[in-house]
Design an enzyme around this catalytic site. Structure first.
Site, mmCIF file in Angstrom:
data_model
loop_
_atom_site.group_PDB
_atom_site.id
_atom_site.type_symbol
_atom_site.label_atom_id
_atom_site.label_comp_id
_atom_site.label_asym_id
_atom_site.label_seq_id
_atom_site.Cartn_x
_atom_site.Cartn_y
_atom_site.Cartn_z
ATOM 1 N N ASP A 49 0.661 -1.338 0.029
ATOM 2 C CA ASP A 49 -0.056 0.023 0.076
ATOM 3 C C ASP A 49 1.314 1.254 0.228
ATOM 4 O O ASP A 49 2.006 1.381 -0.026
ATOM 5 C CB ASP A 49 -0.751 -0.083 1.564
ATOM 6 C CG ASP A 49 -1.979 0.959 0.865
ATOM 7 O OD1 ASP A 49 -1.916 2.102 0.281
ATOM 8 O OD2 ASP A 49 -3.053 0.655 1.610
ATOM 9 N N GLU A 72 -9.957 7.336 4.295
ATOM 10 C CA GLU A 72 -9.292 6.679 5.292
ATOM 11 C C GLU A 72 -9.000 7.588 6.642
ATOM 12 O O GLU A 72 -10.295 7.728 7.433
ATOM 13 C CB GLU A 72 -7.575 6.417 4.454
ATOM 14 C CG GLU A 72 -7.499 6.226 2.804
ATOM 15 C CD GLU A 72 -6.462 5.687 2.589
ATOM 16 O OE1 GLU A 72 -5.346 5.624 3.232
ATOM 17 O OE2 GLU A 72 -6.354 5.993 1.019
HETATM 18 C C1 BGC Z 1 -4.670 2.772 0.315
HETATM 19 C C2 BGC Z 1 -4.918 1.977 -0.857
HETATM 20 C C3 BGC Z 1 -5.604 2.308 -2.183
HETATM 21 C C4 BGC Z 1 -3.914 2.828 -2.140
HETATM 22 C C5 BGC Z 1 -3.989 3.538 -3.887
HETATM 23 C C6 BGC Z 1 -3.698 3.897 0.307
HETATM 24 O O1 BGC Z 1 -3.331 4.683 0.688
HETATM 25 O O2 BGC Z 1 -4.974 2.057 1.933
HETATM 26 O O3 BGC Z 1 -6.618 1.384 -0.121
HETATM 27 O O4 BGC Z 1 -5.399 1.211 -2.700
HETATM 28 O O5 BGC Z 1 -3.871 4.005 -1.600
HETATM 29 O O6 BGC Z 1 -4.241 4.381 -4.026
HETATM 30 C C1 BGC Z 2 -2.903 9.403 -3.225
HETATM 31 C C2 BGC Z 2 -3.911 8.268 -2.892
HETATM 32 C C3 BGC Z 2 -3.187 7.392 -1.500
HETATM 33 C C4 BGC Z 2 -3.273 8.673 0.100
HETATM 34 C C5 BGC Z 2 -2.211 8.108 0.639
HETATM 35 C C6 BGC Z 2 -3.135 10.234 -1.422
HETATM 36 O O1 BGC Z 2 -2.132 11.574 -1.500
HETATM 37 O O2 BGC Z 2 -4.050 10.152 -3.047
HETATM 38 O O3 BGC Z 2 -4.782 7.260 -3.521
HETATM 39 O O4 BGC Z 2 -4.221 6.607 -0.826
HETATM 40 O O5 BGC Z 2 -2.595 9.725 -0.236
HETATM 41 O O6 BGC Z 2 -2.724 8.238 2.654
#
Ligand code: BGC
Ligand code: BGC
Length: 798
Positions: A298, A494
């Site tokens: 991730d 998130e």
């Molecule tokens: C998320 C994932 C996601 C990845 C890519 C991460 O922050 O936890 O679920 O697939 O970013 O965007």
């Molecule tokens: C991105 C997401 C990712 C996240 C990580 C963002 O800046 O756009 O895809 O999941 O950061 O925490």
């Protein structure tokens, strides 16, 4: 003395996974042939995935990167609303670059978060989030949604989606609850497998991973829904048996459905981060279960292992990670891994195994032999309109919690007022992961087939001779026959969505006043509650004659109006995927501790036929929850924060009014900025060095730093460019200088304000450990002034 090491897992209690056997000796020989050809640098490149905002097609060619992704905020040319053709063209550019590389040419693949439809592309049909699908319990529907999503992902030239999340959210405070189908492992497992089948096709049928299909990812392995206090990316509070019985079932079922990639979780178990968890990634998943696909990381998650960083994390590979998600850190990571290969810190066997898995995946998905992405698409190109399917999902997922005296269905020939912040707001009903990471701000023009609840009501009532009233005008005086109130949580994704408790209060004072007036006039009120999870809404349920949990329905939320005015044509079938809290601290299915009560149990859901006896619910304990990111706003500090002035010990606390320190060398006082006393005005007279500081006991900002957050300040426009103000921060006792405040000023449209964004990475560079931030301060040693209205930790807006 060292005794025999205690085994980390007791594999004998874990059943073996039933997986379709797709192994093929011919393929393995072919892969061995390619592997023999690859240089170490090419191999390392294959196991790295970079984000399109920091790796160009030339970088892909030069470093032989195995994959790219578009993170939630990334888009071609940084244009969030880029048309599909731009995405497709960029996919062609990356692919062509990978095919002009020196040495063996291995096509790059592209992964995306198509988690409720192809949600990063403007104009795509946005399906309801997983929580809604959980309410339908309908595997066939979910499979069809997977198939529809795959078609759109293909149309944009991409190969791979990071879905489904098979998380089993056990604490409703978790900001990712809506990405979980249910608190019930069986529901999550059943629907996760269905989505995998829809996305990839069925492993025993023709067309598996064929031209209309994409690679699926079961995520986040394992236990992401069971973290302490529902805190995202935290430690999973589960025994090995809980891990097996609550959090793992989605992986068994996804493996049986042929899932080809599994994403490691940001979370940890027993204090060990999943990205470095060999017993789970290798011993269980690969050896015991026989998973032969790719374990993908991730977003810089490999950097969270003890002692690692985003650009240096050999243990992740050795623990079983096959592809690093290194959005912006790929270049540094590539160099370090190469060095570690020659020093022997990573083994060439493990590297070869990881590369083999990446190549096997590309082979199975047809990527090794496919033409340029645009040439892979059939004659019909462009996004497909899936609005009928999405509307079906909306209708099947709405849960009717109250229908006092059969208020519903409403008559379509009546005069109905439709109001509330979510009544006509696509951003709110779609939630996070829609066009941007956090969601919100959707332009209806980008979604020509979309329909909000207000528009749905207009469609139905308009055709039947009734009328829909909007809140403009004097509709509340001309009492309507009924009112539909659509409200709920603002969008989030998130950890930004983590909450302290589950109390919900209506965000707009105006709506509360309108609700009261309508009630006093005896107008029946139907509330549609939009949210990423059940929340304690007792006052609102009491104030409503009918109450519908709509969760996050997406672009076709207008389909809810069909249920509201149904006239016996459609009925509610949705059942709660999570139990609904009675009290703000009824957090959920529990972590094995205290049993919680629930207002409405898992599985509850009325039909229009059912008489409902909904007693008045307890309304005490109303309290508003704080926005985690805010440090100072509306003249007060958020919980956990306090303000001090002065550099001498002890510094003076400030919580309003006027206070001076150091012989009046610094004065802090309440000031008005649009509102009464909502700001703090600091005046330095310059006799000596003084600071105004914001203190916290210890704040862990590692997740925010990883996601590129900044400290954001809003001040009056009286800020002078040459003001001798400096930013400082501390993790321990020493304040470390970050830089002149003026350096962080950003363009601001509001003429009365000045805005600043200080990247958290600048604090890190200055030596501040973001796992324990204790202070942010502003100082001057010459005359200066600063009127601060807002201080927060947020995503940069620039
Ligand atoms: C998320 C994932 C996601 C990845 C890519 C991460 O922050 O936890 O679920 O697939 O970013 O965007
Ligand atoms: C991105 C997401 C990712 C996240 C990580 C963002 O800046 O756009 O895809 O999941 O950061 O925490």
């Amino acid at each position: 003395m060292t005794g025999p090491q205690k085994p980390d897992l007791d594999l004998s209690i874990w059943p073996v996974a039933a997986r379709p056997d797709r192994s093929c000796q011919r393929t393995e020989r072919l892969i061995s042939g390619i592997l023999d050809w690859l240089t170490p640098a090419q191999k390392v490149g294959q196991i790295i995935q970079a984000d399109i905002s920091s790796a160009t097609p030339d970088d892909v060619a030069e470093y032989h990167l195995g994959a790219v992704l578009n993170g939630g905020n990334s888009a071609p040319g940084r244009q969030q609303r880029a048309p599909l053709s731009d995405w497709l063209q960029l996919a062609d550019e990356y692919w062509s670059a990978s095919m002009r590389a020196d040495g063996p040419r291995i096509p790059v693949m592209w992964g995306t978060d198509a988690v409720h439809g192809h949600n990063n592309i403007a104009g795509a049909t946005i399906f309801p989030h997983n929580i809604n699908l959980g309410a339908t319990r309908d595997a066939d529907l979910v499979e069809r949604i997977g198939a529809a999503t795959a078609i759109d992902v293909r149309a944009s030239g991409m190969d791979w989606t990071f879905a489904p999340s098979v998380a089993v959210a056990r604490d409703l405070r978790w900001g990712r609850t809506f990405e979980s189908y249910s608190e019930c492992p069986e529901i999550s497992a059943k629907l996760g497998a269905a989505l995998v089948r829809g996305l990839q096709g069925r492993p025993d049928r023709d067309g598996f991973l064929g031209p209309n299909k994409v690679i699926a990812t079961a995520k986040h392995f394992v236990g992401d829904g069971g973290t302490r206090d529902g805190r995202d990316q935290d430690d999973t509070m589960a025994t090995e048996l809980d891990l097996r019985d609550v959090h793992a079932p989605g992986y068994y079922s996804a493996l049986a459905a042929g899932v080809q990639t599994i994403m490691a979780s940001f979370s940890s178990w027993g204090g060990r981060k999943m990205h470095g968890n060999k017993p789970l990634l290798t011993d269980l998943l690969k050896s015991h279960w026989g998973f032969d696909g790719v374990v993908v990381g991730d977003w810089n998650g490999h950097g969270q292992i003890d002692g690692a960083s985003s650009t240096n994390s050999p243990d992740a590979l050795m623990a079983g990670l096959d592809m690093y998600m290194a959005p912006d850190s790929w270049r540094g990571l590539h160099a370090t891994l190469l060095g570690q290969l020659s020093s022997g810190e990573i083994s060439s066997e493990r590297l070869d195994d990881a590369v083999r898995r990446v190549l096997r995946l590309k082979y199975r998905a047809g990527i090794l032999s496919a033409p340029t992405p645009s040439a892979r698409i059939g004659r019909k190109s462009g996004l497909t309109d899936h609005s009928k399917l999405a509307a079906e999902a909306v209708q099947k997922s709405a849960v009717l919690l109250k229908n006092h005296k059969q208020t519903l269905p409403l008559s379509a020939t009546s005069r109905v007022l439709v109001f509330g912040d979510a009544a006509d707001n696509l951003g709110v009903v779609c939630g996070g992961w829609t066009l941007s990471w956090q969601g919100g701000n959707l332009d209806p023009n980008d979604y020509p087939n979309s329909e909000t609840v207000l528009e749905g009501a207009e469609r139905i009532v308009g055709a039947s001779g009734g009328s829909v009233l909007r809140t403009q005008g004097d509709d509340c005086i001309n009492t309507p026959d009924a009112a539909i109130f659509v409200t709920g949580e603002p969008p989030y994704a998130e950890f930004r969505g983590d909450r302290e408790d589950l109390e919900y209060s209506i965000p707009q004072d105006m709506d509360v006043a309108r609700l009261t007036t309508l009630r006093q006039a005896g107008v029946p009120i139907v509330t549609v509650f939009i949210s990423g999870r059940p929340l304690r809404t007792n006052p609102l349920i009491n104030a409503s004659d009918a109450f519908i949990a709509g969760f996050l329905p997406g672009t076709q939320s207008g389909a809810l109006a069909d249920l509201i005015f149904s006239n016996g044509k459609v009925d509610f079938t949705g059942k709660l995927p999570f139990s609904w809290p009675t009290e703000p601290d009824d957090f959920g299915a529990g972590h094995g501790h205290k049993t919680r009560t629930s207002q409405f149990n898992l599985g509850f859901g009325l039909t229009l036929q059912q008489a409902c006896n909904c007693p008045r619910l307890n309304e005490e304990r109303q309290q508003t929850t704080t926005d985690h990111g805010t440090i100072f706003g509306n003249g007060v500090t958020s919980e956990g924060w306090r303000i001090q002035i002065g550099s001498a010990e002890p510094a003076l606390p400030w919580s309003g009014g006027s206070r001076s320190c150091g012989n009046n060398s610094l004065t802090a006082q309440s000031a008005d900025f649009g509102k009464q006393e909502n700001a703090i005005m600091c005046t330095w007279r310059g006799e000596r060095h003084e600071e105004v500081s914001f203190h916290h006991k210890s704040l862990d900002l590692t997740r925010e730093a990883n996601a590129g957050f900044c400290i954001r300040l809003v001040t009056t426009n009286e800020f002078a460019e040459d003001a001798p103000l400096n930013v400082l921060a501390a993790c321990g006792d020493d304040l470390l200088p970050i830089g002149p405040l003026a350096n962080y000023r950003i363009a601001c449209r509001a003429p009365d304000k000045a805005e600043f964004e200080i990247p958290l990475s600048d604090l890190e560079d200055a030596g501040v450990q973001l796992s324990g931030l204790r202070m942010i301060a502003f100082s001057a040693r010459a005359p200066a002034s600063l009127t601060l209205a807002h201080l927060s930790i947020e995503m940069p807006r620039t």
